[in-house]
Design a protein around this motif. Structure first.
Motif, PDB file in Angstrom:
ATOM      1  N   THR A  92      -5.850  93.048  90.299  1.00 48.06           N
ATOM      2  CA  THR A  92      -4.499  92.709  90.764  1.00 48.06           C
ATOM      3  C   THR A  92      -4.301  91.215  90.966  1.00 48.06           C
ATOM      4  OG1 THR A  92      -5.214  93.136  93.042  1.00 48.06           O
ATOM      5  CG2 THR A  92      -4.133  94.941  91.871  1.00 48.06           C
ATOM      6  N   GLU A  93      -5.387  90.466  91.208  1.00 43.85           N
ATOM      7  CA  GLU A  93      -5.256  89.023  91.409  1.00 43.85           C
ATOM      8  C   GLU A  93      -5.025  88.272  90.098  1.00 43.85           C
ATOM      9  OE1 GLU A  93      -4.877  87.352  94.008  1.00 43.85           O
ATOM     10  OE2 GLU A  93      -5.432  88.779  95.586  1.00 43.85           O
ATOM     11  N   PHE A  94      -5.247  88.932  88.989  1.00 40.69           N
ATOM     12  CA  PHE A  94      -4.966  88.337  87.676  1.00 40.69           C
ATOM     13  C   PHE A  94      -3.477  88.570  87.413  1.00 40.69           C
ATOM     14  CE2 PHE A  94      -7.054  87.852  83.220  1.00 40.69           C
ATOM     15  CZ  PHE A  94      -6.041  86.968  82.824  1.00 40.69           C
ATOM     16  N   ASP A  95      -2.640  87.694  87.993  1.00 37.34           N
ATOM     17  CA  ASP A  95      -1.200  87.952  87.983  1.00 37.34           C
ATOM     18  C   ASP A  95      -0.378  86.843  87.336  1.00 37.34           C
ATOM     19  OD1 ASP A  95      -1.591  86.066  89.933  1.00 37.34           O
ATOM     20  OD2 ASP A  95      -0.891  87.294  91.602  1.00 37.34           O
ATOM     21  N   GLY A 100      -6.382  83.467  83.747  1.00 34.51           N
ATOM     22  CA  GLY A 100      -7.415  83.676  82.739  1.00 34.51           C
ATOM     23  C   GLY A 100      -8.286  82.447  82.573  1.00 34.51           C
ATOM     24  N   ILE A 101      -7.664  81.270  82.619  1.00 34.84           N
ATOM     25  CA  ILE A 101      -8.415  80.022  82.477  1.00 34.84           C
ATOM     26  C   ILE A 101      -9.335  79.813  83.676  1.00 34.84           C
ATOM     27  CG2 ILE A 101      -8.192  77.495  82.419  1.00 34.84           C
ATOM     28  CD1 ILE A 101      -5.733  77.850  80.674  1.00 34.84           C
ATOM     29  N   GLY A 153      -5.315  85.363  79.076  1.00 36.85           N
ATOM     30  CA  GLY A 153      -4.105  85.356  79.890  1.00 36.85           C
ATOM     31  C   GLY A 153      -2.879  85.763  79.093  1.00 36.85           C
ATOM     32  N   ARG A 154      -2.807  85.311  77.840  1.00 36.81           N
ATOM     33  CA  ARG A 154      -1.693  85.713  76.970  1.00 36.81           C
ATOM     34  C   ARG A 154      -1.768  87.207  76.681  1.00 36.81           C
ATOM     35  NH1 ARG A 154       1.047  81.778  74.085  1.00 36.81           N
ATOM     36  NH2 ARG A 154       2.452  83.553  73.698  1.00 36.81           N
ATOM     37  N   ALA A 155      -2.981  87.721  76.467  1.00 40.35           N
ATOM     38  CA  ALA A 155      -3.148  89.149  76.197  1.00 40.35           C
ATOM     39  C   ALA A 155      -2.705  89.997  77.386  1.00 40.35           C
ATOM     40  CB  ALA A 155      -4.609  89.448  75.863  1.00 40.35           C
ATOM     41  N   LYS A 156      -3.057  89.539  78.582  1.00 42.88           N
ATOM     42  CA  LYS A 156      -2.746  90.281  79.805  1.00 42.88           C
ATOM     43  C   LYS A 156      -1.240  90.482  79.964  1.00 42.88           C
ATOM     44  CE  LYS A 156      -3.349  91.519  84.291  1.00 42.88           C
ATOM     45  NZ  LYS A 156      -4.134  92.628  84.810  1.00 42.88           N
ATOM     46  N   ALA A 168      -8.480  89.469  70.774  1.00 46.28           N
ATOM     47  CA  ALA A 168      -9.402  89.101  69.700  1.00 46.28           C
ATOM     48  C   ALA A 168      -9.590  87.592  69.644  1.00 46.28           C
ATOM     49  CB  ALA A 168      -8.889  89.629  68.362  1.00 46.28           C
ATOM     50  N   LEU A 169      -8.501  86.848  69.822  1.00 48.62           N
ATOM     51  CA  LEU A 169      -8.585  85.380  69.813  1.00 48.62           C
ATOM     52  C   LEU A 169      -9.391  84.877  71.006  1.00 48.62           C
ATOM     53  CD1 LEU A 169      -4.945  84.376  68.780  1.00 48.62           C
ATOM     54  CD2 LEU A 169      -7.031  84.123  67.415  1.00 48.62           C
ATOM     55  N   ALA A 170      -9.350  85.611  72.119  1.00 55.01           N
ATOM     56  CA  ALA A 170     -10.119  85.216  73.303  1.00 55.01           C
ATOM     57  C   ALA A 170     -11.615  85.215  73.018  1.00 55.01           C
ATOM     58  CB  ALA A 170      -9.805  86.155  74.473  1.00 55.01           C
ATOM     59  N   LEU A 171     -12.021  85.963  72.017  1.00 58.88           N
ATOM     60  CA  LEU A 171     -13.428  85.970  71.608  1.00 58.88           C
ATOM     61  C   LEU A 171     -13.660  85.052  70.411  1.00 58.88           C
ATOM     62  CD1 LEU A 171     -16.271  87.114  71.968  1.00 58.88           C
ATOM     63  CD2 LEU A 171     -15.599  89.040  70.509  1.00 58.88           C
TER      64      LEU A 171
END
Length: 231
Positions: A92-95, A100-101, A153-156, A168-171
């Motif tokens: 929940t803190e990933f808001d 993400g960074i 963060g964009r994916a979330k 996928a780009l995050a990897l």
């Protein structure tokens, strides 16, 4: 006293870089206990990563390409991505996207910091060598974390195919950047290693751009503006 000085020199770059990216969160700072937990989790992944890398080296050999993109970057960045996805992605803190960074750099710098400590105590090093590691591999891990965290963060905060693409780009992005870094370090003659300076400069430019973009799309940015214009 010397032992303490070496330990401090090995740890300080990772802590300083984490503090920098933590304070770049303009709108909603993350809880420090979670950030510290992820930093320590990143450090705990060093030993299993080293074991897997040793096994793969025996299997695949030590060609520069295989080592750089598969054994080194591939394993390390996949483990970081795995930790982030399973521990914090649905928290929940990933808001906001910038979270993400923060979380990715925490994991990356935890890994880099323990790696730096192990290097300092298993090799004959000088403070100049530790400074060079702060400017190159430690800051490199921080930037690979920025690339991973920005895409996560964009994916979330996307949906459907766009969310899967950003995951996928995050990897893929950190593996590409990390692999290229390692490949250059292995294949460029020592007298040409100054080429790493513009390479790191470009990584930093891309990293700062990602930081600014993530802050710019924060949902808390609009809320803060509304509060500022209220009479």
């Amino acid at each position: 006293m010397l032992l303490f000085s070496v330990l401090a020199a090995a740890i300080a770059p990772g802590i300083a870089l984490l503090a920098y990216f933590y304070w770049k969160d303009r709108y909603d700072a993350e809880p420090l206990p979670i950030v510290i937990k992820l930093f320590l989790t990143g450090a705990l992944t060093v030993l299993p990563v080293m074991i897997v890398q040793r096994a793969l080296t025996l299997w695949l050999g030590e060609s520069p390409f295989a080592f750089s993109f598969l054994i080194s970057a591939g394993i390390e960045e996949f483990i970081k991505w795995f930790v982030l996805f399973h521990i914090i992605y649905n928290h929940t803190e990933f808001d906001e996207p910038y979270d993400g960074i923060v979380y990715a750099t925490a994991v990356s710098l935890g890994f880099a910091t323990l790696e730096n400590v192990l290097y300092a105590f298993t090799e004959t090093v000088t403070f100049g060598m530790l400074l060079a590691r702060a400017l190159l591999p430690v800051s490199g891990h921080a930037l690979f974390g920025v690339f991973m965290g920005y895409s996560m963060g964009r994916a979330k905060f996307s949906s459907g195919r766009r969310s899967k693409l950003h995951l996928a780009l995050a990897l893929a992005l950190p593996i590409g950047a990390h692999g290229l870094y390692d490949f250059l370090m292995q294949t460029v003659p020592s007298r040409w290693l100054w080429i790493m300076v513009p390479f790191m400069f470009l990584l930093w430019l891309r990293g700062i751009r990602s930081v600014n973009r993530a802050n710019a799309i924060s949902p808390f940015r609009l809320l803060k503006r509304e509060e500022e214009v209220k009479p």
